[in-house]
Design a protein around this motif. Structure first.
Motif, PDB file in Angstrom:
ATOM      1  N   TYR A   1       0.833  -1.198   0.000  1.00 43.14           N
ATOM      2  CA  TYR A   1       0.000   0.000   0.000  1.00 43.14           C
ATOM      3  C   TYR A   1       0.873   1.255   0.000  1.00 43.14           C
ATOM      4  O   TYR A   1       0.672   2.188  -0.782  1.00 43.14           O
ATOM      5  N   ALA A   2       1.880   1.269   0.883  1.00 47.52           N
ATOM      6  CA  ALA A   2       2.784   2.424   0.956  1.00 47.52           C
ATOM      7  C   ALA A   2       3.565   2.588  -0.340  1.00 47.52           C
ATOM      8  O   ALA A   2       3.738   3.702  -0.848  1.00 47.52           O
ATOM      9  N   ARG A   3       4.057   1.481  -0.875  1.00 44.26           N
ATOM     10  CA  ARG A   3       4.827   1.539  -2.126  1.00 44.26           C
ATOM     11  C   ARG A   3       3.993   2.156  -3.241  1.00 44.26           C
ATOM     12  O   ARG A   3       4.486   2.968  -4.032  1.00 44.26           O
ATOM     13  N   LYS A   4       2.732   1.754  -3.332  1.00 41.88           N
ATOM     14  CA  LYS A   4       1.868   2.259  -4.401  1.00 41.88           C
ATOM     15  C   LYS A   4       1.743   3.776  -4.330  1.00 41.88           C
ATOM     16  O   LYS A   4       1.924   4.473  -5.344  1.00 41.88           O
ATOM     17  N   ILE A   5       1.451   4.297  -3.149  1.00 41.74           N
ATOM     18  CA  ILE A   5       1.250   5.738  -3.009  1.00 41.74           C
ATOM     19  C   ILE A   5       2.559   6.497  -3.214  1.00 41.74           C
ATOM     20  O   ILE A   5       2.597   7.542  -3.884  1.00 41.74           O
ATOM     21  N   LEU A   6       3.650   5.977  -2.665  1.00 46.07           N
ATOM     22  CA  LEU A   6       4.955   6.627  -2.851  1.00 46.07           C
ATOM     23  C   LEU A   6       5.354   6.637  -4.317  1.00 46.07           C
ATOM     24  O   LEU A   6       5.955   7.602  -4.808  1.00 46.07           O
ATOM     25  N   CYS A   7       5.008   5.576  -5.020  1.00 46.63           N
ATOM     26  CA  CYS A   7       5.291   5.516  -6.454  1.00 46.63           C
ATOM     27  C   CYS A   7       4.484   6.580  -7.193  1.00 46.63           C
ATOM     28  O   CYS A   7       5.006   7.280  -8.071  1.00 46.63           O
ATOM     29  N   HIS A   8       3.206   6.709  -6.858  1.00 42.03           N
ATOM     30  CA  HIS A   8       2.370   7.750  -7.467  1.00 42.03           C
ATOM     31  C   HIS A   8       2.944   9.140  -7.211  1.00 42.03           C
ATOM     32  O   HIS A   8       2.797  10.038  -8.045  1.00 42.03           O
ATOM     33  N   CYS A   9       3.602   9.305  -6.064  1.00 47.74           N
ATOM     34  CA  CYS A   9       4.189  10.600  -5.724  1.00 47.74           C
ATOM     35  C   CYS A   9       5.533  10.830  -6.412  1.00 47.74           C
ATOM     36  O   CYS A   9       6.166  11.872  -6.221  1.00 47.74           O
ATOM     37  N   GLY A  10       5.983   9.853  -7.203  1.00 49.05           N
ATOM     38  CA  GLY A  10       7.217  10.011  -7.971  1.00 49.05           C
ATOM     39  C   GLY A  10       8.476   9.771  -7.182  1.00 49.05           C
ATOM     40  O   GLY A  10       9.534  10.280  -7.543  1.00 49.05           O
ATOM     41  N   PHE A  11       8.399   8.938  -6.099  1.00 50.52           N
ATOM     42  CA  PHE A  11       9.540   8.749  -5.201  1.00 50.52           C
ATOM     43  C   PHE A  11      10.336   7.471  -5.444  1.00 50.52           C
ATOM     44  O   PHE A  11      11.267   7.185  -4.712  1.00 50.52           O
ATOM     45  N   TYR A  12       9.976   6.648  -6.411  1.00 43.91           N
ATOM     46  CA  TYR A  12      10.706   5.427  -6.736  1.00 43.91           C
ATOM     47  C   TYR A  12      10.967   4.570  -5.488  1.00 43.91           C
ATOM     48  O   TYR A  12      12.104   4.318  -5.097  1.00 43.91           O
ATOM     49  N   PRO A  13       9.901   4.080  -4.856  1.00 41.18           N
ATOM     50  CA  PRO A  13      10.062   3.349  -3.589  1.00 41.18           C
ATOM     51  C   PRO A  13      10.779   2.017  -3.726  1.00 41.18           C
ATOM     52  O   PRO A  13      11.300   1.493  -2.743  1.00 41.18           O
ATOM     53  N   GLU A  14      10.808   1.411  -4.921  1.00 37.60           N
ATOM     54  CA  GLU A  14      11.505   0.135  -5.069  1.00 37.60           C
ATOM     55  C   GLU A  14      12.953   0.260  -4.610  1.00 37.60           C
ATOM     56  O   GLU A  14      13.497  -0.631  -3.974  1.00 37.60           O
ATOM     57  N   ARG A  15      13.571   1.370  -4.953  1.00 39.98           N
ATOM     58  CA  ARG A  15      14.948   1.615  -4.519  1.00 39.98           C
ATOM     59  C   ARG A  15      14.989   2.251  -3.130  1.00 39.98           C
ATOM     60  O   ARG A  15      15.763   1.850  -2.263  1.00 39.98           O
ATOM     61  N   GLY A  16      14.127   3.238  -2.925  1.00 40.24           N
ATOM     62  CA  GLY A  16      14.180   4.007  -1.681  1.00 40.24           C
ATOM     63  C   GLY A  16      13.880   3.183  -0.448  1.00 40.24           C
ATOM     64  O   GLY A  16      14.592   3.274   0.562  1.00 40.24           O
ATOM     65  N   ILE A  17      12.827   2.357  -0.497  1.00 38.69           N
ATOM     66  CA  ILE A  17      12.495   1.534   0.669  1.00 38.69           C
ATOM     67  C   ILE A  17      13.602   0.532   0.934  1.00 38.69           C
ATOM     68  O   ILE A  17      13.959   0.257   2.083  1.00 38.69           O
ATOM     69  N   GLY A  18      14.185   0.000  -0.145  1.00 38.02           N
ATOM     70  CA  GLY A  18      15.315  -0.911   0.029  1.00 38.02           C
ATOM     71  C   GLY A  18      16.486  -0.234   0.713  1.00 38.02           C
ATOM     72  O   GLY A  18      17.129  -0.809   1.602  1.00 38.02           O
ATOM     73  N   ASP A  19      16.762   1.012   0.345  1.00 43.97           N
ATOM     74  CA  ASP A  19      17.864   1.751   0.965  1.00 43.97           C
ATOM     75  C   ASP A  19      17.587   2.024   2.445  1.00 43.97           C
ATOM     76  O   ASP A  19      18.463   1.886   3.301  1.00 43.97           O
ATOM     77  N   LEU A  20      16.364   2.420   2.735  1.00 41.92           N
ATOM     78  CA  LEU A  20      16.010   2.681   4.135  1.00 41.92           C
ATOM     79  C   LEU A  20      16.115   1.409   4.971  1.00 41.92           C
ATOM     80  O   LEU A  20      16.540   1.439   6.124  1.00 41.92           O
ATOM     81  N   ARG A  21      15.722   0.309   4.369  1.00 43.80           N
ATOM     82  CA  ARG A  21      15.794  -0.969   5.075  1.00 43.80           C
ATOM     83  C   ARG A  21      17.249  -1.358   5.331  1.00 43.80           C
ATOM     84  O   ARG A  21      17.590  -1.799   6.434  1.00 43.80           O
TER      85      ARG A  21
END
Length: 723
Positions: free
Chosen positions: A460-480
């Motif tokens: 759910y978070a990934r979907k919204i962050l993606c819509h916001c143009g934040f590229y969560p596939e990479r970003g969430i991985g980095d935060l993790r």
């Protein structure tokens, strides 16, 4: 506390670091998708960190270095010897490597004879003889060492799969054997469990598992945020769970209590321990009653993690008589009074201390250098200085060390200069410097998670962050990877200190002026906003934080002034005034029971991806044609006042239009028939709908057209009465 003297490299070179608890060696074609696959899952369910190599090795290729390291860094090698095992030179090479470490202290090899005779393995008879005959034809020089390895492993005591017993029973026996062999060894669930061995041993003593008494014990793990309470509980849980008939780990109870509620915790606990269908537990009283009756004869282990109220304990693990003889209930909390209130005596409470100097150094080195020591003298000095700021708190050390991984000395020095500007800052200041090392987009993801998505489903978070143009596939991985978030069972979690840090960043130095914050997440803060809202870029309010009956209406005019908004998620709320404008920067708009009859006429959100106005007061979404090239989903379910769909000519990329339950809908605009990407159109229970464009029936993209309940339309189209 002093960090001036560091242990020499020689003192750590003899220290053995286990990366995995089990290494699985097997012939992929024989057992990957059956026995070995099931064994791997069974080990994982028991919390045993297992290496299973699923990559196919091309003919002639050498064993990869990471595979050799995995063998050397595993405590136990389980070798599944199947009929075709010796056909693979790769498997035989792997076995040779296993035999090179077989005599090292603490290393164990456990063979599994899968439908093969141990004597055939040991003496290369039957299938093994045939395999070696082929190897002999290829003139392999490795044959002597292969035979020696087979002879050595086949001579060990192991497990036999030969049809006399079900494979599931044998797998259970192997898992039990492995857990018994590991029970006195340190868990390597992660690379940074520094100092955990002594803490685990001290706490296990309190559990008194070897006692002949069948008493039920409640025990507490107490400590400040970030000190490692949950980590200790999880490691102990994985180490001792084989002693019990039923086990359950309730993660972050306080968070779940505030969200889904205690019912969901009762459902999880009863399902995982005694298999009660979650549907049988629909309210707290029912869950509490089942808890007090169904576990009385069951030796149970339960971890109740992060408790913040006595009420949670009373309803989840109320009294000792709820549980069978020998049961153990482990509670982690920051509040000593909660334990006292529940009758957990002082001698049954383990207070987790900060790391020692040596442990803090080792943890920092593992995070920053992937080793137990600094690489050189200069880094020794830098690590000493850095540890002065971490205050021996594991969370702070992990985060700070991860942020400096693979960094040059100049970057370390720059980081230290930042810290020196605020020498008396607490842990929050230390954590904040690590956030400053993130890329700007990753900082935005971090703050969004802290403000809105902590405790939410990752997808759910990934979907919204993606819509916001934040590229969560990479970003969430980095935060993790940088230890800023964790993902447990598909849910995003963030430590309370980090969450508060993210919200501090959102406030931007104006803690008392919500109009100047970049994000708003509480109703009371949004209510305080009147003017000067040019900095607000996202608002997400949660249903559980909004009590419409007790709160004054919000000012629509204030929302109209927020021209930078990219994200709005609103539950049902009261608004006063007129909504003259909405930000054209919006990318995701979800507003339950939208109170206005139409969107503002000036609203032109060219980057909007999803528009969700469930149960809204909308009569007509917009007048005329709007160019919305990014809009993919429109969801107006339950909008009973909607009369007609808008002109969708400018929404060329629309993929889904949900109008279910729009009982006032009379007509679907003809423009919908020209949408080339529309795959789902839901008109279910639009019972006043008169017509739909004929072009819909010619659409090549439309996959789902739901019409049940459209009585008038069905009669006009001669469909008869729909179901």
């Amino acid at each position: 506390m002093s960090y001036l003297s560091l242990p020499s490299s020689s003192s750590s070179s003899s220290r053995r670091t286990w990366r995995y608890e089990v290494f699985l060696s097997f012939r992929g074609e024989d057992t990957r998708n059956n026995f070995t696959g099931h064994l791997h899952k069974a080990l994982q369910r028991k919390g045993i960190h297992t290496f299973k190599d699923d990559k196919n090795l091309p003919r002639g290729e050498q064993i990869r270095p990471e595979l050799l390291r995995a063998i050397e860094q595993s405590q136990i090698s389980v070798v599944v010897l199947s009929k075709n095992y010796a056909n693979s030179s790769w498997c035989l090479d792997e076995l040779v490597e296993i035999c090179t470490v077989i005599n090292k202290p603490g290393y164990t090899v456990l063979p599994v004879f899968y439908h093969v005779d141990p004597s055939h393995v040991r003496n290369q008879r039957g299938h093994f003889k045939e395999a070696f005959d082929k190897h002999q034809q290829n003139s392999s020089r490795k044959i002597p060492e292969w035979k020696s390895a087979l002879e050595k492993v086949a001579g060990l005591a192991g497990h036999h799969v030969n049809g006399n017993k079900s494979e599931s029973d044998i797998i259970e026996e192997i898992v039990m054997d492995v857990t018994h062999r590991l029970k006195h060894k340190f868990s390597s669930l992660a690379d940074d469990l520094v100092g955990m061995q002594s803490r685990v041993e001290a706490f296990v003593k309190l559990l008194n598992l070897d006692s002949s008494d069948d008493d039920v014990r409640f025990l507490g793990i107490l400590g400040m945020p970030g000190v490692g309470k949950t980590t200790l509980a999880v490691v102990v849980y994985n180490r001792i769970s084989y002693h019990f008939e039923a086990c359950c780990l309730l993660h972050d109870v306080s968070k779940v209590h505030k969200g889904p509620g205690l019912v969901s915790l009762h459902q999880q606990l009863l399902f995982e321990t005694v298999g009660i269908d979650p549907k049988e537990v629909w309210e707290e009283h029912k869950g509490k009653k089942l808890m007090s009756t169904r576990l009385r004869n069951c030796k149970t282990l339960i971890v109740v993690d992060n408790v913040d109220s006595a009420d949670q304990l009373e309803k989840l693990v109320g009294k000792p008589e709820w549980f069978g003889p020998g049961s153990r209930i482990i509670i982690t909390t920051r509040d000593k009074q909660i334990l006292e209130h529940h009758g957990v005596h002082k001698d049954k409470v383990y207070e987790v201390e900060l790391l020692t100097d040596v442990e803090a150094l080792e943890l920092l080195c593992r995070r920053a250098f992937k080793s137990d020591d600094p690489p050189d003298k200069e880094f020794e000095k830098l690590t000493c200085k850095l540890l002065q700021y971490a205050k021996s708190l594991p969370l702070a050390i992990r985060v700070l060390g991860s942020s400096l991984f693979n960094c040059e000395q100049s970057e370390w020095e720059a980081q230290l200069e930042r810290l020196e500007e605020n020498p008396n800052e607490e842990v929050m200041g230390v954590l904040e410097t690590s956030i400053g090392l993130l890329q700007p987009m990753d900082q935005d993801i971090f703050v969004d998670v802290a403000c809105f998505f902590e405790g939410e489903e990752e997808n759910y978070a990934r979907k919204i962050l993606c819509h916001c143009g934040f590229y969560p596939e990479r970003g969430i991985g980095d935060l993790r990877r940088k230890s800023l978030i964790v993902i447990v069972n598909g849910t995003l979690w963030m430590h309370d200190l980090l969450k508060e840090l993210g919200r501090k960043i959102a406030r931007g130095g104006f803690p008392q002026e919500p109009a100047k914050w970049s994000r708003l997440w509480l109703y009371k803060d949004l209510q305080a906003v009147k003017t000067g809202t040019e900095k607000v870029e996202a608002i997400v309010l949660k249903e559980e934080d909004v009590n419409v009956d007790e709160m004054l209406p919000l000012r629509a005019e204030a929302l109209s002034q927020m021209t930078r908004l990219r994200l709005i998620i609103f539950p049902s709320m009261k608004f006063a005034g007129k909504l003259n404008n909405l930000s054209d920067s919006l990318r995701f708009l979800s507003w339950k029971k939208f109170p206005f009859s139409c969107l503002p006429s000036s609203f032109e959100p060219t980057k909007l991806v999803e528009l969700i106005l469930i149960d809204s007061n909308i009569r007509l979404l917009w007048e005329g044609e709007k160019a919305l090239p990014e809009l993919k989903i429109i969801d107006l379910r339950g909008s009973k006042n909607l009369i007609k769909t808008p002109n969708l000519k400018g929404v060329k990329n629309l993929e889904e239009l949900n109008l279910e339950g729009c009982s006032g809908l009379l007509e679907v605009d003809a423009s919908i028939g020209n949408l080339r990407k529309l795959t789902i159109l839901n008109l279910r229970h639009c019972d006043r709908l008169i017509s739909i464009p004929n072009t819909l029936f010619l659409s090549t993209s439309l996959e789902t057209l739901n019409l049940p309940g459209c009585l008038i339309l069905a009669q006009r189209l001669n469909f008869g009465s729909p179901p």
